[in-house]
Scaffold this active site. Structure first.
Site, PDB file in Angstrom:
ATOM      1  N   GLY A  91       0.815  -1.346   0.083  1.00  0.00           N
ATOM      2  CA  GLY A  91      -0.010   0.069   0.042  1.00  0.00           C
ATOM      3  C   GLY A  91       0.838   1.265   0.081  1.00  0.00           C
ATOM      4  CD  GLU A  92       4.998   1.709   3.728  1.00  0.00           C
ATOM      5  OE1 GLU A  92       5.868   2.443   3.514  1.00  0.00           O
ATOM      6  OE2 GLU A  92       4.733   1.247   4.835  1.00  0.00           O
ATOM      7  CB  SER A  93       3.410   6.033  -2.519  1.00  0.00           C
ATOM      8  OG  SER A  93       4.227   6.877  -1.517  1.00  0.00           O
TER       9      SER A  93
END
Length: 1396
Positions: free
Chosen positions: A606-608
Site C-alpha cells: 500500500g505504501e507509495s
C-alpha cells in the site's frame, strides 16, 4: 504411400481392381490388362456420349432455367470421339506410358463445362474416379504431374450451375470420391502443397454445404474429409525432418521441392486450419459454423480430424517444428480453453486428443500437459461449478491417463519433484481418493470410476517397482547435509540413471521442505527464514538470489508478505527485489502483458514508496529486454507503468463513476518518452487491453487463476527454455516415494470402500489393490501395510469384542465379506509377510479367535499337516482350476501382478449362490468354514517364517507372546485360556525352530517381551509360565540337537536365560508341569548332554530336573538321569560339577528316595572327589570329557584360578554331604558322614591346601556339621517320644566327632603353620567340650556315649601333637598352657596323664 481403404473401390461406375504386386499371387498377362483398360475407357466414353445425346428433360430444363441444351457441344463430342478412335488403334502403345492428358482431358473438359447436363458431369466424374483408382498412370508416367494437377483443378472447379438440386448431392458425393482417390493414388506424391491444400479446402466446402442438404451427403463429406486427413498425414513419418523453427504458412515452395511433391508444409497449413475450426469462438457463426448444426458438432468434427492427424503422424510430428509449434501453442490453447467450458462429449474427445499427444509428443509438451491437468482435468473433476455428468467424463479422462504404464511415474518425476511445478500426481491421487470415498451405498458410477482409477494408480506403482531386490532402508536415505542451488537445476543434466534417480529424490525432498517453509513463513517471516536455513534451502550467509527464487517459485506463499518484503528499503531486500525481477524474461512481450505477469506473483503493497521501488525494478528489467524499441529510457517505462495501474483502477473500480476515455489516457501520457510522445497506436493498444482485461493486483495465495491469454503467452515463452519431459520407461526405486504421497488417502479409501460395498467386482478390485500395496510395502513402507491389514482384520468380524461366539460364526458362515477378508489377510501374510510389522498383533488375534471358534484344522501345526500342505501346493500349482491356490507361490519379488484371476476365485469359492458343484454346497457349515480356512494356509506363515526379515519376525514373536499373556484376549473358561496360551507357545516354538540359523538376532526381543508381560495389568503367571517353560525347553532341545554342534554358545545361553526368567514369574510353576519338564530335561541330559556348553544351561537343566523329580511320578526318571550322568562321567566337568552335586544331593535327601538309590547317589558323590584330584593334576583339561574346559565360562564372573577352583568344588561337594548328614534317615546320615570323611582324606595329600584353606574347610563343613548334629541331638532329646531319633542322631554325631579328629590329625601339621592355629585349636576343643557336657532331656543328663568318647579323642590328638612337637612347653609359647587349662576343664580324668 497411403493405402487404399475398403471404400476406395466403391462407386457407381465400379472398376477394375488394381494390379497385384504380391509375390504369392500369379502375375497377370500385361496384354489383358491393357485390353481391360481400353474396354473401360471405351465404355466410359460411350456412357458420356449417350448422356450428352439424351433428349433434354423439359422439367429439368425448366428447373435449371435454360433451354439451350438441345444439341450437344460439338467440341466436347469431338474430343470424346477422338479418344474413342485412339483406344483400339493398332499403333497405340501401353497406357502406362501414354500421357494421361490424352484420356483425361475429354472427361475434365466435361466436368468444367457449363453446357452439359448433371448426368454427364456425374458420368465423367465416375470415369475419372475409375482411372485414378486403377493407377493407370503413376508418378513415373510422362506428364503425370500435369495430369494429376489437372484432375485436382478440374474437380475442385466442377461446374454445377446447370444441374438441378436433386442431382447436385450425387455429383458432390462423386467429387468427394474423386478427391479422396486422388490423394490415395500413387501419383498423389506429385501434387504440390498448394494442390493438397486446395483438395482439403474443396472437401471442407462440401462439408459446409452438406448441412443444408441430405444426411447422406453430410456423412459422406465428413467421411471424405477424414480419409483425406488420413491419406495426407500417413506420409508424414516418411518425410524429411524440418530443420528450422515454425514454418511460415505463406512462404513459397522452393523450386527443387516441386519435383519432390508435397511436403510437410501443407500439413502445417492443414493442421493450422483444423485448429482454427476447433476455435469456434473466433469463427463465430460464419464459415464453418454456418454449415454445421452447432458449435459442439464443429468441435467434434475438428477433434476427430486432429486425432487422425496425430495418430498417423505419431512421433514424426516432433521432427517438424512447424507442426510441433502449432500443437504446443494453438492446439493446446484451444484444448485447455474449451476443455474447461465444453459439453461432456467434447471434453471426452479433448481428453482422447491430449492422451494421443501425450503418447507421441510428451517430451515437447511438459508445460502444456501440466496446464491441461491443472486448468481442465483438476477443475472439472473436482466438481467446481460443473455438473456430475461432465465431472464423470473428466474422471474417465483422468483414468485413461492413469492406465498408461509410465504415466504415474512420469507425472511424479516431471511435476511433483520439480520445485517450480505443480504437484500433478499428488492432486490426481487425492482427487481420486476424495471422489471414490463412499458416501452412500450403493456407490455411484463416478465413485466406482474414481476407485478404479485409484487402484490403477496403485497397480502402476507396484508394477514399476524394482523387482530384483527390495533395497535396504539405508538406500532410501538422502544426503542433504549442505546447501546447493536447486531452483533452476535441470534434470536432463543427469544422464546416468542412478544419478538421475538420486537427483529427483533430492529435489522432491527439498520441495517438501519448501512447502513446509511456506507455511512457517506465512505465520512468521523470521521463523520461515530460519527454517529455510536449518533445512539448507538457503545458504548460511544471506543470498539474495536464493531468497528471490523462494518468493518467485514457491506456491502458497502469502502474496501480501512477498510484496511487503520486496518493497522494503533495506539493502538486502533491494538486492532480493533485483534478483526477483531477473527471474522474468520480458523479451518479445508488450508492456501490459509483462506487467500482468509480474504483478500476478505478489500483491503490490500500500505504501507509495514501496510501490515506486518495485515498479522501478520492473521497469529496469523490462527496458533491458527492449532497448532498441519504443522506449527512450527506463523512466518512461516506469511512468507508463504508473499510468497503466491508474487506468486499471479507473476502468475496473466500481466506485469510479466517470471512466477515463482513450483520448484522456493518451493525453495523460504525452511527452513521457524522453520528452517525446509514445506512438499513438501503442498507447491505444494498451488502453484497450487494460479496459477489456483488468490487471489482477490482489491474487490469493494458493488459488489457481484462470488461463488467460497473457498466462498462455507466458507459458509458451517458458516452454521454449524448459527442460524436456522426462521419460520413465524402466524400473527404479522411486515407487516408494511415489506411493508415500497418496498412501494415507488411498489406504483410507480402500478400507472404507471394502467396508461399505457389497458389489462383487468392487470387492475384487479392493483385494487387488491390497496385494499391490503389499508389494509396494516391501520398499520400506511397512507401516502403511500394517494400517491396511489392521483394517481388513476388522472386516473379518473376528475382532468384534461385543459379538458372541455364535454371532461371529453366523456372520462368518453367511456373509461373503468376512471370509474374503480372512483369506486376503492370511494370503498377504503368506506372500508379503516380510513387510508386516505391527499388524501381526491383529492377525494373531484373528487366528486365536478362529482357534476358540473351533475353525482351525486339528492338524494345523502338526508335521503331517506341513507335509500335506506341501503336497497340496505341488498339486494345485500344476492344476489350472484348483481353487485351493489363493496366490502364486512365486517369490515376492516377482514382477508379474497375476492377481485378477486369483482374486476372482475368492468370490467364486465363497459364493453361496453357486451351482451344485460348488464346494460350499457340500457338507455342513462347519466343514465349509474349515475349507475356507484351509485356503488361508495359516500353517505356512509359521513354518516358512525363515523368509521373514528380522524385524517382522520379532514383531510376530512379540505378538504371540503378548497374546499368550492375555493382552487383547477374552477367555470364557480356564480350559479355553489354557488351550489358547498353549497354542500361542506352540507357534512360538515353530517360528523359533524355523529360524535357528539366526536365533541370536531375534531372540533377545523375545526375551524382552517375556520381561514385559509381567508388567501387564492383571497378569496371571498361570498358565502362561507353565506353557512357556515347556515350550522353551522344546526350543532348547531343538537348539542342542543341531548337527554338528555349534561353536556359538550364545543361543543356548539366551534360551536358558529365558527359561530362568519364566520360572521366576512363578516358582511353583514347575510343580504344575513337572512331568513335561522332567521329560524335556531328561531327554536333553540323556541325548544331548555333550552339547550343553554353558554354565547357565547345566544349572537350569539340573535344577529343573531336581525340582520336578520331587514328584513321585517323575522321581525314577530323574534319579536314573543323574545317576547315569555321574556314573558315565564323560559330561561332568569342573564347570557343571557344582550343579551335578546339587542335583544329586537333592535326590539323595528326598524322603521318597529309596535307601538303595540314596546310597548309590552318595557313593557317586564320594567317588566324584577323584575327578577333582584328576582335574587338579591335569590343569584346565577335563579327563574323560571331550570338550575343553575353556569353552565354559561362568556367567557374570571369570573362572577362578586353578589352585582355588578344585578347592571351591570340593567345598561344594563337602557342603552337600554335610547337608545330607542332617536328614531324618540314619543310614543316609551315617553314609554321608562316612563319604565326607572319605573325601577329606582323599584330597588331604592331593590338593595343595594352605593353612587357611584347611581352616576354612573345618569351619564351613566339619565344625558346622558337628554343631548341627549336636543341636539336633539335644533337640530330639527334649521331645517326647523321640528317644530313638535322639540315639540315632547321637550315633551320627559320634561318627562326625571321629571324622573331625581324623581329618584334624591328617591336616594338623598344615594347620599349625597358619597364623590362626591357636584360634582354630580352641574352637576344636570348645566343640569337644560342648559334646562332652551336652545336656540331654529335661533332666540335663550328659550323653554317656560322648562322656566315654571325647576323652579318648582328646588323648589321641594331644599325643599326636606332642609327637610332632606341636604341643611342647617352651618359653613364649602359651599353647601348652591354654591346652592344659582346656583339658582340665573338659576331661580332668586325662589331665594328669597328658600334662603330668
Amino acid at each position: 504411400m497411403a493405402r487404399a481403404t475398403k471404400d476406395d473401390n466403391s462407386g457407381d461406375g465400379g472398376g477394375f481392381p488394381p494390379p497385384s504386386h504380391g509375390s504369392g499371387r500369379r502375375q497377370r498377362d500385361p496384354r489383358f490388362r491393357e485390353i481391360g483398360i481400353s474396354c473401360m475407357l471405351n465404355t466410359e466414353v460411350g456412357a458420356v456420349l449417350s448422356v450428352i445425346r439424351r433428349p433434354p428433360d423439359p422439367a429439368g430444363a425448366l428447373l435449371t432455367g435454360s433451354s439451350d441444351i438441345d444439341t450437344p457441344s460439338s467440341q466436347l463430342v469431338h474430343s470424346l470421339r477422338s479418344l474413342r478412335s485412339l483406344i483400339f488403334h493398332p499403333q497405340h502403345g501401353s497406357w502406362r506410358s501414354t500421357d494421361p492428358a490424352v484420356y483425361l482431358s475429354p472427361f475434365l473438359d466435361i466436368i468444367q463445362s457449363d453446357g452439359v447436363p448433371a448426368a454427364a458431369t456425374g458420368v465423367a466424374l465416375s470415369a475419372i474416379l475409375k482411372i485414378v483408382r486403377l493407377d493407370i498412370f503413376g508418378e513415373l508416367t510422362p506428364g503425370a504431374r500435369e495430369a494429376i494437377h489437372s484432375v485436382v483443378f478440374s474437380v475442385t472447379n466442377c461446374r454445377l450451375e446447370r444441374t438441378d438440386p436433386s442431382a447436385e448431392d450425387a455429383i458432390l458425393m462423386r467429387v468427394l470420391q474423386v478427391l479422396t482417390a486422388v490423394m490415395r493414388s500413387h501419383a498423389a506424391t506429385l501434387l504440390t502443397d498448394h494442390a493438397v491444400c486446395t483438395v482439403v479446402n474443396s472437401c471442407f466446402q462440401v462439408v459446409q454445404q452438406s448441412a443444408a442438404r441430405g444426411d447422406l451427403l453430410r456423412r459422406s463429406a465428413h467421411h471424405a474429409m477424414h480419409d483425406l486427413i488420413q491419406a495426407i498425414f500417413s506420409r508424414l513419418p516418411d518425410m524429411r525432418s524440418s530443420d528450422g523453427g515454425p514454418v511460415d504458412s505463406g512462404s513459397e515452395v522452393e523450386d527443387d521441392a516441386l519435383h519432390l511433391g508435397y511436403t510437410a508444409q501443407c500439413m502445417v497449413d492443414i493442421f493450422h486450419f483444423l485448429c482454427s475450426i476447433l476455435n469456434v469462438e473466433s469463427t463465430g457463426g460464419d464459415g464453418v459454423g454456418s454449415g454445421i448444426v452447432s458449435e459442439e458438432d464443429v468441435q467434434l468434427f475438428a477433434l476427430v480430424l486432429i486425432n487422425s492427424a496425430v495418430e498417423l503422424g505419431g512421433d514424426s510430428i516432433g521432427k517438424h517444428p512447424g507442426l510441433l509449434h502449432i500443437i504446443q501453442d494453438d492446439l493446446f490453447q484451444h484444448l485447455i480453453h474449451y476443455g474447461s467450458r465444453s459439453s461432456p462429449i467434447v471434453l471426452s474427445m479433448i481428453c482422447s486428443t491430449v492422451l494421443n499427444l501425450y503418447h507421441f509428443l510428451r517430451r515437447s509438451l511438459r508445460l502444456q500437459l501440466e496446464a491441461f491437468f491443472i486448468y481442465v482435468i483438476m477443475k472439472t473433476a473436482g466438481g467446481r461449478a460443473c455438473g456430475s455428468q461432465i465431472q464423470e467424463v473428466a474422471i474417465e479422462g483422468m483414468i485413461s491417463f492413469c492406465r498408461q504404464p509410465t504415466f504415474v511415474m512420469e507425472m511424479y518425476v516431471n511435476y511433483d519433484c520439480d520445485p517450480i511445478r505443480h504437484n500433478v500426481f499428488e492432486e490426481i491421487g487425492k482427487l481420486l481418493c476424495k471422489t471414490a470415498f463412499p458416501t452412500s451405498n450403493p456407490m455411484s458410477t463416478m465413485q466406482i470410476q474414481a476407485f478404479e482409477g485409484l487402484v490403477t494408480i496403485i497397480h502402476s506403482i507396484a508394477d514399476g517397482a524394482e523387482v530384483e531386490r527390495a533395497p535396504g532402508r539405508e538406500e532410501y536415505e538422502i544426503d542433504d547435509s549442505e546447501f546447493k542451488p536447486f531452483w533452476l537445476e535441470r534434470c536432463d543434466f543427469h544422464k546416468d540413471p542412478e544419478s538421475w534417480v538420486e537427483f529427483v529424490r533430492l529435489r522432491k525432498l527439498k520441495k517438501k521442505k519448501i512447502m513446509i517453509a511456506a507455511k512457517h513463513y506465512n505465520r512468521d517471516e523470521k521463523k520461515g527464514m530460519e527454517y529455510l536455513k536449518i533445512c539448507r534451502l538457503l545458504p548460511s550467509s544471506p543470498d539474495a538470489k536464493s531468497v528471490a527464487c523462494f518468493f518467485r517459485y514457491t506456491p502458497g506463499l502469502d502474496k501480501n508478505k512477498i510484496g511487503d518484503y520486496l518493497g522494503d528499503p533495506d539493502e538486502f531486500n533491494i538486492k532480493v527485489l533485483k534478483e526477483f525481477t531477473k527471474t522474468f524474461n520480458f523479451t518479445g512481450i508488450i508492456l501490459d502483458a509483462a506487467l500482468r505477469n509480474f504483478l500476478e506473483t505478489f500483491r503490490l503493497p500500500g505504501e507509495s514508496q514501496k510501490i515506486h521501488r518495485i515498479l522501478e525494478a520492473f521497469s529496469e528489467r523490462f527496458y533491458e529486454h527492449h532497448l532498441s524499441e519504443i522506449f527512450a529510457n527506463m523512466d518512461s517505462v516506469c511512468i507508463l507503468c504508473y499510468s497503466l495501474i491508474m487506468l486499471n483502477t479507473d476502468q475496473h473500480n466500481p466506485q469510479v463513476k466517470k471512466k477515463m476515455t482513450e483520448e484522456e489516457f493518451i493525453r495523460n501520457n504525452r511527452a513521457i518518452n524522453g520528452g517525446m510522445d509514445l506512438p499513438r497506436e501503442f498507447l491505444t493498444e494498451l488502453f484497450h487491453s487494460i479496459a477489456s482485461n483488468a490487471i489482477t493486483l490482489s491474487g490469493s495465495a494458493g488459488v489457481i487463476p484462470e488461463m488467460s491469454p497473457v498466462l498462455w503467452t507466458d507459458l509458451i515463452r517458458r516452454s521454449r527454455t524448459a527442460e524436456p519431459f522426462i521419460l520413465c520407461d524402466y524400473k527404479h526405486k522411486l515407487s516408494r516415494e511415489v506411493f508415500i504421497i497418496i498412501s494415507g488417502p488411498s489406504v483410507a479409501t480402500l478400507s472404507a470402500i471394502f467396508e461399505h460395498t457389497d458389489d462383487e467386482d468392487v470387492l475384487q478390485e479392493c483385494l487387488e489393490g491390497l496385494f499391490s500395496i503389499a508389494k509396494i510395502a516391501r520398499y520400506g513402507l511397512e507401516d502403511i501395510l500394517d494400517e491396511l491389514l489392521s483394517c481388513f482384520c476388522k472386516f473379518t468380524t473376528l475382532l468384534n469384542p461385543y459379538a458372541t461366539a455364535e454371532e461371529t460364526i453366523f456372520s462368518f458362515t453367511n456373509e461373503v465379506k468376512p471370509r474374503i477378508a480372512t483369506i486376503a489377510v492370511f494370503t498377504i501374510a503368506n506372500k508379503f509377510g516380510e513387510s508386516i510389522r505391527g499388524a501381526w498383533r491383529n492377525m494373531v488375534d484373528c487366528l486365536l479367535k478362529l482357534k476358540r471358534l473351533k475353525l482351525l484344522p486339528q492338524s494345523l501345526l502338526g508335521p503331517e499337516n506341513v507335509n500335506r500342505e506341501e503336497v497340496d501346493r505341488g498339486r494345485h500349482s500344476k492344476s489350472e482350476s484348483g481353487s485351493g491356490v489363493i496366490f502364486p507361490s512365486s517369490h515376492p519379488g516377482s514382477g508379474n501382478r497375476n492377481v485378477s484371476g486369483l482374486i476372482g476365485r475368492f468370490t467364486q469359492f465363497l459364493s453361496l449362490e453357486t451351482g451344485a458343484e460348488s464346494m460350499l454346497n457340500a457338507g455342513s457349515e462347519l466343514e465349509n468354514n474349515l475349507k475356507v480356512i484351509q485356503q488361508c494356509r495359516i500353517g505356512n506363515i509359521f513354518t516358512e517364517s525363515a523368509r521373514l526379515p528380522q524385524e517382522s519376525l520379532q514383531n510376530l514373536g512379540r505378538a504371540l507372546i503378548f497374546a499368550a499373556a492375555g493382552k487383547g484376549q477374552k477367555f470364557s473358561t480356564p480350559v479355553e485360556e489354557e488351550e489358547t496360551v498353549g497354542f500361542c507357545w506352540d507357534l512360538v516354538v515353530i517360528i523359533t525352530t524355523s529360524n535357528l540359523h539366526r536365533f541370536t538376532a531375534f531372540w533377545q526381543q523375545f526375551h524382552e517381551s517375556l520381561a514385559v508381560v509381567s508388567q501387564f495389568p492383571l497378569f496371571s503367571p498361570c498358565p502362561f509360565a507353565e506353557k512357556a517353560i515347556v515350550a522353551l525347553l522344546r526350543v532348547a532341545t531343538r537348539i542342542l540337537s543341531d548337527q554338528p554342534p555349534k561353536l556359538d554358545r550364545q543361543p543356548e545361553e539366551m534360551v536358558f536365560k529365558s527359561i530362568n526368567l519364566t520360572w521366576k514369574l512363578d516358582k511353583e510353576i514347575v510343580d504344575t508341569c513337572s512331568e513335561s519338564v522332567t521329560e524335556s530335561t531328561v531327554g536333553i541330559l540323556r541325548e544331548h548332554a555333550g552339547r550343553v556348553q554353558t554354565a547357565i544351561g547345566w544349572k537350569t537343566l539340573l535344577h529343573l530336573l531336581s525340582v520336578a523329580g520331587r514328584h513321585q511320578e517323575n522321581f525314577d526318571r530323574g534319579v536314573e538321569t543323574i545317576v547315569g550322568l555321574m556314573t558315565d562321567g564323560n559330561h561332568v566337568t569342573r564347570h557343571n560339577y557344582t550343579y551335578c552335586i546339587e542335583a544329586a544331593f537333592g535326590f539323595a535327601a528326598l524322603k521318597i528316595s529309596p535307601l538303595e538309590k540314596s546310597s548309590q547317589i552318595l557313593d557317586l558323590m564320594a567317588d566324584s572327589v577323584n575327578w577333582l584330584i584328576q582335574w587338579h593334576k591335569s590343569g584346565f583339561s577335563d579327563p574323560g570329557n571331550a570338550q575343553s574346559s575353556s569353552s565354559f565360562e561362568d556367567s557374570g564372573s571369570k573362572a577362578p584360578a586353578q589352585g582355588n577352583l578344585e578347592t571351591n568344588l570340593f567345598m561344594k561337594l563337602a557342603e552337600a554331604l554335610r547337608k545330607t548328614s542332617l536328614v531324618r534317615r540314619e543310614e543316609i546320615r551315617n553314609q554321608a558322614v562316612a563319604a565326607l570323611e572319605k573325601c577329606f582324606l582323599a584330597v588331604a595329600d592331593e590338593l595343595e591346601w594352605t593353612a587357611g584353606s584347611c581352616a576354612a574347610s573345618f569351619n564351613l563343613v566339619i565344625f558346622a556339621m558337628v554343631d548341627d548334629l549336636h543341636e539336633k541331638m539335644v533337640e530330639y532329646s527334649r521331645r517326647e517320644g523321640m528317644e530313638k531319633e535322639m540315639r540315632s542322631m547321637e550315633g551320627t554325631l559320634k561318627m562326625a566327632m571321629d571324622l573331625m579328629v581324623e581329618v584334624y590329625l591328617r591336616f594338623m601339621v598344615r594347620l599349625a603353620g597358619g597364623p590362626g592355629f591357636r584360634t582354630f585349636w580352641m574352637g576344636l576343643l570348645r566343640r569337644m567340650d560342648t559334646c562332652m557336657k551336652a545336656s540331654l532331656g529335661e533332666e540335663g543328663v550328659p550323653s554317656a556315649v560322648m562322656q566315654e568318647m571325647v576323652p579318648g579323642l582328646l588323648k589321641r590328638m594331644i599325643v599326636e601333637m606332642k609327637e610332632k612337637e606341636m604341643l611342647v612347653q617352651r618359653e613364649g609359647d602359651d599353647l601348652w598352657e591354654m591346652t592344659n587349662i582346656q583339658i582340665q576343664w573338659i576331661a580332668p580324668s586325662v589331665k594328669e596323664e597328658l600334662f603330668p
